[in-house]
Design a protein around this motif. Structure first.
Motif, short mmCIF file in Angstrom:
data_model
loop_
_atom_site.label_atom_id
_atom_site.label_comp_id
_atom_site.label_asym_id
_atom_site.label_seq_id
_atom_site.Cartn_x
_atom_site.Cartn_y
_atom_site.Cartn_z
N PHE A 295 41.13 39.39 51.06
CA PHE A 295 42.32 38.99 51.80
C PHE A 295 42.64 37.52 51.58
O PHE A 295 43.79 37.14 51.33
N ILE A 296 41.62 36.66 51.63
CA ILE A 296 41.86 35.24 51.44
C ILE A 296 42.36 34.96 50.03
O ILE A 296 43.29 34.16 49.83
N ALA A 297 41.78 35.63 49.03
CA ALA A 297 42.22 35.43 47.65
C ALA A 297 43.67 35.85 47.46
O ALA A 297 44.40 35.25 46.66
N GLU A 298 44.11 36.87 48.20
CA GLU A 298 45.48 37.37 48.03
C GLU A 298 46.52 36.51 48.75
O GLU A 298 47.70 36.57 48.40
N VAL A 299 46.12 35.74 49.73
CA VAL A 299 47.09 34.92 50.46
C VAL A 299 47.08 33.46 50.03
O VAL A 299 48.03 32.72 50.30
N ALA A 300 46.02 33.02 49.35
CA ALA A 300 45.86 31.60 49.03
C ALA A 300 46.62 31.22 47.77
O ALA A 300 46.70 32.00 46.82
N PRO A 301 47.18 30.00 47.70
CA PRO A 301 47.73 29.48 46.45
C PRO A 301 46.61 29.32 45.43
O PRO A 301 45.45 29.12 45.79
N LYS A 302 46.96 29.38 44.14
CA LYS A 302 45.93 29.37 43.11
C LYS A 302 45.09 28.10 43.11
O LYS A 302 43.90 28.14 42.79
N ASP A 303 45.68 26.94 43.50
CA ASP A 303 44.92 25.69 43.47
C ASP A 303 44.05 25.49 44.70
O ASP A 303 43.27 24.54 44.76
N LEU A 304 44.17 26.37 45.69
CA LEU A 304 43.31 26.31 46.88
C LEU A 304 42.40 27.52 47.00
O LEU A 304 41.53 27.54 47.88
N ARG A 305 42.59 28.51 46.13
CA ARG A 305 41.91 29.79 46.31
C ARG A 305 40.39 29.64 46.28
O ARG A 305 39.67 30.25 47.08
N GLY A 306 39.87 28.85 45.35
CA GLY A 306 38.42 28.69 45.25
C GLY A 306 37.82 28.09 46.51
O GLY A 306 36.85 28.61 47.05
N MET A 307 38.40 26.99 46.98
CA MET A 307 37.87 26.34 48.16
C MET A 307 37.96 27.24 49.39
O MET A 307 37.01 27.35 50.17
N LEU A 308 39.11 27.90 49.55
CA LEU A 308 39.29 28.73 50.74
C LEU A 308 38.38 29.96 50.72
O LEU A 308 37.84 30.36 51.75
N THR A 309 38.20 30.56 49.55
CA THR A 309 37.31 31.72 49.46
C THR A 309 35.87 31.32 49.71
O THR A 309 35.08 32.09 50.27
N SER B 279 36.85 39.21 44.30
CA SER B 279 38.19 39.19 44.88
C SER B 279 39.26 38.79 43.87
O SER B 279 40.44 39.00 44.11
N GLU B 280 38.83 38.21 42.73
CA GLU B 280 39.78 37.68 41.75
C GLU B 280 39.99 38.58 40.53
O GLU B 280 41.09 38.66 40.00
N ILE B 281 38.93 39.24 40.06
CA ILE B 281 38.99 39.85 38.72
C ILE B 281 39.58 41.26 38.70
O ILE B 281 40.01 41.72 37.64
N LYS C 126 27.80 34.56 28.84
CA LYS C 126 28.34 35.48 27.84
C LYS C 126 29.56 36.25 28.32
O LYS C 126 30.50 36.49 27.55
N LEU C 127 29.60 36.66 29.59
CA LEU C 127 30.61 37.63 30.03
C LEU C 127 31.57 37.15 31.11
O LEU C 127 32.69 37.65 31.19
N VAL C 128 31.16 36.21 31.93
CA VAL C 128 31.99 35.85 33.09
C VAL C 128 33.06 34.83 32.68
O VAL C 128 32.74 33.78 32.11
N PRO C 129 34.34 35.12 32.97
CA PRO C 129 35.41 34.18 32.61
C PRO C 129 35.57 33.09 33.66
O PRO C 129 35.12 33.24 34.80
N GLU C 130 36.20 31.99 33.27
CA GLU C 130 36.57 30.95 34.24
C GLU C 130 37.92 31.34 34.85
O GLU C 130 38.85 31.70 34.14
N THR C 131 38.03 31.26 36.17
CA THR C 131 39.25 31.70 36.86
C THR C 131 39.95 30.59 37.62
O THR C 131 40.97 30.83 38.25
N LYS C 132 39.43 29.37 37.58
CA LYS C 132 40.05 28.29 38.37
C LYS C 132 41.44 27.98 37.84
O LYS C 132 41.72 28.05 36.65
N GLY C 133 42.34 27.65 38.76
CA GLY C 133 43.68 27.20 38.39
C GLY C 133 44.59 28.29 37.87
O GLY C 133 45.66 28.01 37.33
N ARG C 134 44.19 29.56 38.00
CA ARG C 134 45.01 30.67 37.53
C ARG C 134 45.42 31.54 38.72
O ARG C 134 44.66 31.70 39.68
N THR C 135 46.60 32.13 38.62
CA THR C 135 46.98 33.12 39.62
C THR C 135 46.18 34.39 39.34
O THR C 135 45.61 34.57 38.25
N LEU C 136 46.14 35.27 40.34
CA LEU C 136 45.41 36.52 40.15
C LEU C 136 45.98 37.32 39.00
O LEU C 136 45.25 37.95 38.22
N GLU C 137 47.31 37.28 38.86
CA GLU C 137 47.95 38.03 37.79
C GLU C 137 47.57 37.47 36.42
O GLU C 137 47.37 38.21 35.46
#
Length: 486
Positions: free
Chosen positions: A164-178, A408-410, A466-477
């Motif tokens: 829920f938090i990931a879906e409502v948060a702006p992309k630049d705040l999502r990490g901190m809020l989650t 919550s992101e991938i 090897k497998l986990v992507p970086e997701t900071k600064g990106r929208t969920l889409e």
């Protein structure tokens, strides 16, 4: 007659215009070149509602922490008052995990069907009812029913809050809020540990209702997830929710258009079932989500938590003081890391966290090796305490929270329900297995147990790199599109 026809046509156009939602009108005008592109960078003019929504949701994580931290400080008092054998109390403690597994199985589908807010509302109700059963219990059966109910609510919360938090948060705040999910969970555990030393076990059960009450009443003041509303086709509610979250003067066109375009693409796909998770397009996000939960649980966190008091006692350190330090340290470390997670990124933090887990396990393993072989007996206790504190600090920095954040992101929203349930189930199953096997491993070899955990955490680092992507600064889409293209 022609004039009448023109008037009717004009009226029809006006009526049609009023039926088209505001964002769709704006998108059409932009496509016709009637207006300039809205100014970017104004999407976060008012963040009050985002923070309020995050706080209400994160109280669900606090409720999880209250459930986890309840059984340790109350064991002797409950056994004495209700006349429980050790086996009966073990059932009371462990049934929480089974309730959480049931909650994990149902949480995703429930969240997709009735919505994010109603799911958290139902979870709060289960937790509240469970605490009341425990408070009024005079025999083991009522204690177990209450513990099972709180476990179910905890399992639902553990999936729903970060999503829920990931879906409502702006992309630049999502990490901190989650990250606040983990901070609040650690806080709930710590408060339960501390209050358990001064309150009766029945009164401590009543304190578990407080975060549930905040969620229950708070949900009536915060908006539903705009992404879920868009997926359900509730256009007006979607726009109103996004507007409420971003502020009345914020420019929401670009974000809303991106969400809608992505939802339209997903709507062309069939509804996801469990077997669909094995399709090619789902394999990578499911592998990442399940893999991170396996790394988190099989790295030894629940086993080490179980043995903490004994380690402090063997080190000559007061067990009560050591347990409180152990409970408070994760709150401090996780709160500190929350401010860096959107800047440093998820991947570097979880790699550093994994390295700290390896070091903590090795220090603790070496201390047991020295003690078992009668070597450097003066240094062994200090190594054990240092190893445990390094371990819990490193876990709180990344491995404790980032797997839930990544979950919550991938996952694309069309498989988020079923995939989220699977990942949450794997997490709670892993917690049960780790707790069940720890004593057997320690009987086999005390230092070997920690060397094994160190090896698993080392493999976890390789998995992340090897497998986990970086997701900071990106929208969920954007995250989902990048995973699909890789």
């Amino acid at each position: 007659m022609d004039d009448d026809q023109e008037i009717q046509n004009g009226e029809s156009l006006v009526q049609e215009e009023t039926r088209v939602p505001l964002i769709s009108q704006e998108k059409r005008r932009l496509n016709n070149g009637d207006e300039e592109q809205p100014t970017k960078g104004r999407i976060r003019e008012d963040t009050f509602m985002v923070y309020a929504t995050t706080f209400v949701s994160a109280c669900g994580s606090y409720a999880c922490g209250s459930c986890v931290g309840y059984s340790s400080p109350t064991q002797s008092a409950i056994r004495e008052d209700v006349h429980l054998s050790l086996a009966e109390y073990s059932m009371f403690g462990s049934i929480l995990t089974f309730g959480a597994m049931f909650g994990a199985i149902t949480s995703g589908k429930m969240a997709d069907y009735i919505g994010r807010k109603r799911t958290m509302l139902l979870s709060s109700g289960f937790c509240t009812a469970g605490w009341l059963f425990i408070y009024f219990a005079q025999e083991a059966i009522l204690l177990d029913i209450g513990r099972l109910a709180t476990g179910y609510g905890m399992g639902v919360f553990s999936y729903m809050v970060p999503v829920f938090i990931a879906e409502v948060a702006p992309k630049d705040l999502r990490g901190m809020l989650t990250t606040l999910c983990w901070v609040m969970l650690c806080t709930g555990v710590s408060v339960s540990f501390i209050l358990g030393t001064i309150l009766t076990w029945r009164t401590l059960a009543l304190t578990g209702i407080i975060p549930c009450a905040i969620v229950l009443f708070g949900l009536f003041t915060i908006p539903e997830s705009p992404r879920w509303l868009a997926k359900r086709g509730n256009q007006k509610e979607f726009e109103a929710s996004l507007r409420k979250l971003r502020g009345k003067n914020a420019d929401i066109f670009e974000e809303a258009a991106e969400i809608q375009d992505y939802i339209e693409t997903l709507e062309k796909l069939p509804k996801a079932k469990l077997l669909d998770l094995f399709q090619k397009r789902c394999q990578r996000p499911v592998t990442i989500g399940v893999g991170l939960m396996v790394c988190q649980q099989f790295g030894g966190i629940n086993g080490i938590s179980f043995y903490t008091s004994s380690i402090f006692e063997s080190a000559g350190f007061p067990a009560n003081v050591g347990t409180i330090i152990y409970a408070i340290l994760p709150v401090i470390i996780s709160a500190f890391s929350a401010f860096f997670i959107d800047g440093a990124g998820r991947k570097p933090l979880i790699v550093i966290s994994g390295a700290g887990l390896v070091i903590g396990c090795l220090l603790t393993g070496i201390s047991f090796f020295l003690k078992e072989h009668g070597l450097a007996l003066g240094a062994a206790p200090a190594l054990a305490v240092t190893g445990i504190l390094v371990y819990v600090g490193a876990f709180s920095m990344g491995m404790g929270v980032i797997p839930w954040m990544m979950m919550s992101e991938i996952f694309p929203i069309d498989i988020k329900g079923v995939a989220g349930s699977l990942v949450t189930l794997v997490n709670w199953f892993g917690a049960w297995v780790c707790t069940l096997t720890f004593n057997f491993l320690m009987s086999w070899s005390s230092y070997g147990t920690f060397i094994l955990y160190a090896a698993i955490n080392a493999l976890a680092i390789v998995f992340v790199i090897k497998l986990v992507p970086e997701t900071k600064g990106r929208t969920l889409e954007q995250i989902h599109a990048a995973i699909d293209s890789s």
